[in-house]
Design an enzyme around this catalytic site. Structure first.
Site, PDB file in Angstrom:
ATOM      1  N   ASP A 104       0.907  -1.439  -0.107  1.00 34.11           N
ATOM      2  CA  ASP A 104      -0.008   0.089   0.053  1.00 34.11           C
ATOM      3  C   ASP A 104       0.945   1.321  -0.207  1.00 34.11           C
ATOM      4  O   ASP A 104       1.911   1.513   0.848  1.00 34.11           O
ATOM      5  CB  ASP A 104      -1.016  -0.038   1.204  1.00 34.11           C
ATOM      6  CG  ASP A 104      -1.897   1.061   1.147  1.00 34.11           C
ATOM      7  OD1 ASP A 104      -2.622   1.189  -0.129  1.00 34.11           O
ATOM      8  OD2 ASP A 104      -2.179   1.927   2.075  1.00 34.11           O
ATOM      9  N   HIS A 111      -3.661  14.095   0.591  1.00 32.85           N
ATOM     10  CA  HIS A 111      -3.793  13.459   1.922  1.00 32.85           C
ATOM     11  C   HIS A 111      -2.691  13.279   2.941  1.00 32.85           C
ATOM     12  O   HIS A 111      -2.675  13.740   3.927  1.00 32.85           O
ATOM     13  CB  HIS A 111      -4.107  12.008   1.463  1.00 32.85           C
ATOM     14  CG  HIS A 111      -4.087  10.898   2.405  1.00 32.85           C
ATOM     15  ND1 HIS A 111      -5.036  10.986   3.522  1.00 32.85           N
ATOM     16  CD2 HIS A 111      -3.376   9.872   3.041  1.00 32.85           C
ATOM     17  CE1 HIS A 111      -4.863   9.952   4.362  1.00 32.85           C
ATOM     18  NE2 HIS A 111      -3.748   9.354   4.192  1.00 32.85           N
ATOM     19  N   GLU A 175     -10.378   4.114   4.224  1.00 32.24           N
ATOM     20  CA  GLU A 175      -9.566   4.545   3.245  1.00 32.24           C
ATOM     21  C   GLU A 175      -9.749   4.337   1.894  1.00 32.24           C
ATOM     22  O   GLU A 175      -9.748   3.265   1.429  1.00 32.24           O
ATOM     23  CB  GLU A 175      -7.994   4.429   3.564  1.00 32.24           C
ATOM     24  CG  GLU A 175      -7.306   4.771   4.889  1.00 32.24           C
ATOM     25  CD  GLU A 175      -5.800   4.433   4.930  1.00 32.24           C
ATOM     26  OE1 GLU A 175      -5.162   3.912   3.978  1.00 32.24           O
ATOM     27  OE2 GLU A 175      -5.319   5.222   5.760  1.00 32.24           O
ATOM     28  N   GLU A 177      -9.268   4.039  -1.986  1.00 33.01           N
ATOM     29  CA  GLU A 177      -7.909   3.814  -2.753  1.00 33.01           C
ATOM     30  C   GLU A 177      -8.366   3.251  -3.972  1.00 33.01           C
ATOM     31  O   GLU A 177      -9.310   2.464  -4.276  1.00 33.01           O
ATOM     32  CB  GLU A 177      -7.054   2.715  -2.034  1.00 33.01           C
ATOM     33  CG  GLU A 177      -6.847   3.363  -0.400  1.00 33.01           C
ATOM     34  CD  GLU A 177      -5.652   2.856   0.178  1.00 33.01           C
ATOM     35  OE1 GLU A 177      -4.804   2.058  -0.701  1.00 33.01           O
ATOM     36  OE2 GLU A 177      -5.311   2.902   1.308  1.00 33.01           O
ATOM     37  N   ASP A 209      -8.512   0.245   2.396  1.00 28.62           N
ATOM     38  CA  ASP A 209      -7.554  -0.218   3.061  1.00 28.62           C
ATOM     39  C   ASP A 209      -7.746   0.190   4.791  1.00 28.62           C
ATOM     40  O   ASP A 209      -7.203   1.269   5.112  1.00 28.62           O
ATOM     41  CB  ASP A 209      -6.092   0.312   2.820  1.00 28.62           C
ATOM     42  CG  ASP A 209      -5.118  -0.444   3.431  1.00 28.62           C
ATOM     43  OD1 ASP A 209      -5.231  -1.773   3.771  1.00 28.62           O
ATOM     44  OD2 ASP A 209      -3.991   0.284   3.747  1.00 28.62           O
ATOM     45  N   ARG A 213      -6.673   3.863  13.553  1.00 26.48           N
ATOM     46  CA  ARG A 213      -5.760   4.941  13.524  1.00 26.48           C
ATOM     47  C   ARG A 213      -5.061   5.048  15.065  1.00 26.48           C
ATOM     48  O   ARG A 213      -3.873   5.259  15.115  1.00 26.48           O
ATOM     49  CB  ARG A 213      -6.528   6.302  13.572  1.00 26.48           C
ATOM     50  CG  ARG A 213      -7.411   6.247  12.160  1.00 26.48           C
ATOM     51  CD  ARG A 213      -6.235   6.542  11.120  1.00 26.48           C
ATOM     52  NE  ARG A 213      -6.883   6.809   9.752  1.00 26.48           N
ATOM     53  CZ  ARG A 213      -6.166   6.686   8.783  1.00 26.48           C
ATOM     54  NH1 ARG A 213      -4.854   6.510   8.432  1.00 26.48           N
ATOM     55  NH2 ARG A 213      -7.063   6.872   7.754  1.00 26.48           N
ATOM     56  N   GLN A 216      -2.432   2.133  15.180  1.00 27.50           N
ATOM     57  CA  GLN A 216      -1.515   2.540  14.215  1.00 27.50           C
ATOM     58  C   GLN A 216      -0.718   3.669  14.789  1.00 27.50           C
ATOM     59  O   GLN A 216       0.617   3.498  14.548  1.00 27.50           O
ATOM     60  CB  GLN A 216      -2.127   3.097  12.987  1.00 27.50           C
ATOM     61  CG  GLN A 216      -1.203   3.522  11.817  1.00 27.50           C
ATOM     62  CD  GLN A 216      -1.759   3.844  10.507  1.00 27.50           C
ATOM     63  OE1 GLN A 216      -3.165   3.949  10.374  1.00 27.50           O
ATOM     64  NE2 GLN A 216      -1.135   4.445   9.624  1.00 27.50           N
ATOM     65  N   LYS A 229      -3.146  -1.968  10.454  1.00 27.94           N
ATOM     66  CA  LYS A 229      -3.720  -1.961   9.205  1.00 27.94           C
ATOM     67  C   LYS A 229      -3.812  -3.276   8.693  1.00 27.94           C
ATOM     68  O   LYS A 229      -4.666  -3.821   7.511  1.00 27.94           O
ATOM     69  CB  LYS A 229      -2.389  -1.606   8.081  1.00 27.94           C
ATOM     70  CG  LYS A 229      -2.050   0.017   8.328  1.00 27.94           C
ATOM     71  CD  LYS A 229      -3.237   0.837   7.937  1.00 27.94           C
ATOM     72  CE  LYS A 229      -3.330   1.059   6.513  1.00 27.94           C
ATOM     73  NZ  LYS A 229      -4.308   2.102   6.087  1.00 27.94           N
ATOM     74  N   THR A 233      -8.287  -5.687   4.508  1.00 30.92           N
ATOM     75  CA  THR A 233      -8.408  -4.672   3.237  1.00 30.92           C
ATOM     76  C   THR A 233      -9.392  -5.294   2.511  1.00 30.92           C
ATOM     77  O   THR A 233      -9.395  -6.446   2.141  1.00 30.92           O
ATOM     78  CB  THR A 233      -6.885  -4.747   2.750  1.00 30.92           C
ATOM     79  OG1 THR A 233      -6.054  -4.335   3.607  1.00 30.92           O
ATOM     80  CG2 THR A 233      -7.194  -3.851   1.468  1.00 30.92           C
ATOM     81  N   GLU A 336      -9.338  12.728   7.866  1.00 32.84           N
ATOM     82  CA  GLU A 336      -9.209  13.905   7.507  1.00 32.84           C
ATOM     83  C   GLU A 336     -10.451  14.876   7.255  1.00 32.84           C
ATOM     84  O   GLU A 336     -10.837  15.971   7.810  1.00 32.84           O
ATOM     85  CB  GLU A 336      -8.682  13.960   5.829  1.00 32.84           C
ATOM     86  CG  GLU A 336      -7.402  13.435   5.853  1.00 32.84           C
ATOM     87  CD  GLU A 336      -7.333  13.173   4.128  1.00 32.84           C
ATOM     88  OE1 GLU A 336      -6.825  13.919   3.500  1.00 32.84           O
ATOM     89  OE2 GLU A 336      -7.513  11.936   3.861  1.00 32.84           O
TER      90      GLU A 336
END
Length: 391
Positions: A104, A111, A175, A177, A209, A213, A216, A229, A233, A336
């Site tokens: 990834d 971002h 996320e 993607e 994905d 947070r 992480q 993570k 996925t 975000e």
């Protein structure tokens, strides 16, 4: 010409359970065609490429075989296929290929800048290396799941003011993607230059994905993502061949740092793509990230991924990293959209979200806008619902 986003201009591949067994299929509008059965009658020379449950034999065969099959399927008439078409509705869809390795990336400048401002408010948002190489991490292929699979809230170590504690993630995120599926395997010490990317990138798909947070953030320093993570996925059920995107190519954003020769794409065909993503949370649209804004391209990601001599296997997957645009309505993660949870996102139904709650369902869709020469090109969707932590 059909107006369906999965018409003959598309010809996405997937795996569907037909008569009790998973089979490789090609999507045509709202139907699927069992490729092995159709090829046995119409193109026997291609049967060995598609007589499987997944794409991997075709991926291994290389680009000449990919194009031969696509050319053949596009040439089949509706009358030829009438007895091989099955309605898509009600079919069980599975992962369209066996994932070998998964990488990834972190390819959106918007971002990366947004995240940098959240995590380093008093410093430069981008790290010094960001505009010199596509940053990525090696993920866990065994937890890649097909769209529609429920996601159990992960647990791990969480930072507190005192000692860390163990518990379920409280800052679970999505996320949005784009993924790239690879074939045409290579040996070790065989870097893939930019101009050979077409010979190894088979097609594109949608990726979510998921990210815990809080897990992480605690584990990332100094080696990067791991448990935050690797729990899941999600991948769309359809892989759209790269050749379907030829008229969707766009120039990537201007680069304001000189690139080393193996990443310098200034004189090559453009590897940006005019793909528009949409994100829904519990059926409510919350964002429309534009893939055309991505700083690093798929060709550059592949070149960097292999420049050290790493080999490729059929079924390797790499993803773009979160797709975010320059504007408020174009952000590809709750991190975000909610400013790290400090400004919860207000949904159209009046509820708020800093991060995902149990029962929340995230759906990411994508398409290429219609052109004069063809209708809209669909990539489908990737869908997942959050289940409570299994205690």
């Amino acid at each position: 010409m059909t107006e369906h986003p999965f018409g003959r201009h598309n010809l996405a591949y997937g795996t569907a359970v037909l008569d009790g067994a998973p089979r490789l299929v090609v999507r045509m509008d709202d139907d699927v065609v069992d490729l092995a059965t159709a090829c046995a009658a119409l193109r026997p020379d291609l049967v060995e490429l598609v007589d499987a449950a997944v794409l991997n034999p075709l991926l291994e065969a290389g680009p000449e075989s990919w194009r031969a099959l696509r050319t053949a399927v596009r040439a089949w008439h509706d009358d030829d296929l009438a007895s091989y078409r099955r309605p898509l509705a009600g079919l069980e869809l599975r992962l369209p290929f066996e994932v070998a390795d998964y990488v990834d990336f972190y390819a959106s400048e918007h971002h990366a800048t947004n995240v940098g401002r959240l995590f380093r408010p008093d410093g430069e948002p981008l790290t010094p290396n960001w505009k010199h190489l596509p940053i990525g991490y090696h993920g866990r292929s065994g937890t890649v799941v097909v769209s529609g699979t429920d996601i159990v809230r992960p647990a791990g170590q969480l930072r507190t003011r005192a000692a860390p504690r163990f518990g379920p993630s409280e800052r679970l995120d999505f996320e949005a993607e784009i993924g790239f599926v690879l074939g045409n395997a290579t040996e070790r010490a065989h870097p893939i230059p930019l101009e050979q990317a077409r010979e190894h990138i088979f097609g594109m798909c949608l990726v979510n994905d998921w990210s815990a947070r809080d897990i992480q953030a605690w584990e990332t320093v100094p080696l990067g993502p791991f448990l935050g993570k690797s729990f899941a996925t999600s991948l769309s059920a359809w892989v759209v061949p790269l050749d379907a995107f030829d008229d969707a190519r766009v120039r990537p954003p201007d680069r304001d740092e000189s690139l080393l020769p193996y990443l310098d794409d200034a004189r090559l065909e453009p590897w940006g793509f005019d793909v528009e993503l949409t994100v829904e949370l519990n059926g409510i649209p919350i964002s429309r990230p534009p893939f055309a804004s991505m700083y690093w391209t798929a060709a550059q990601m592949l070149a960097h991924m292999t420049v050290n001599g790493a080999s490729l296997r059929a079924g390797d997957l790499f993803a773009s990293g979160t797709v975010s645009g320059a504007h408020e309505g174009q952000l590809g993660s709750l991190l975000e959209l909610s400013r790290g949870g400090t400004e919860p996102l207000r949904l159209a139904d009046g509820t708020e979200r800093g991060f995902l709650l149990d029962g929340d369902e995230v759906v990411i869709r994508a398409s290429v806008p219609a052109r004069e020469s063809r209708p809209e090109l669909g990539l489908g969707e990737v869908r997942g619902r959050i289940l409570p932590h299994a205690r």
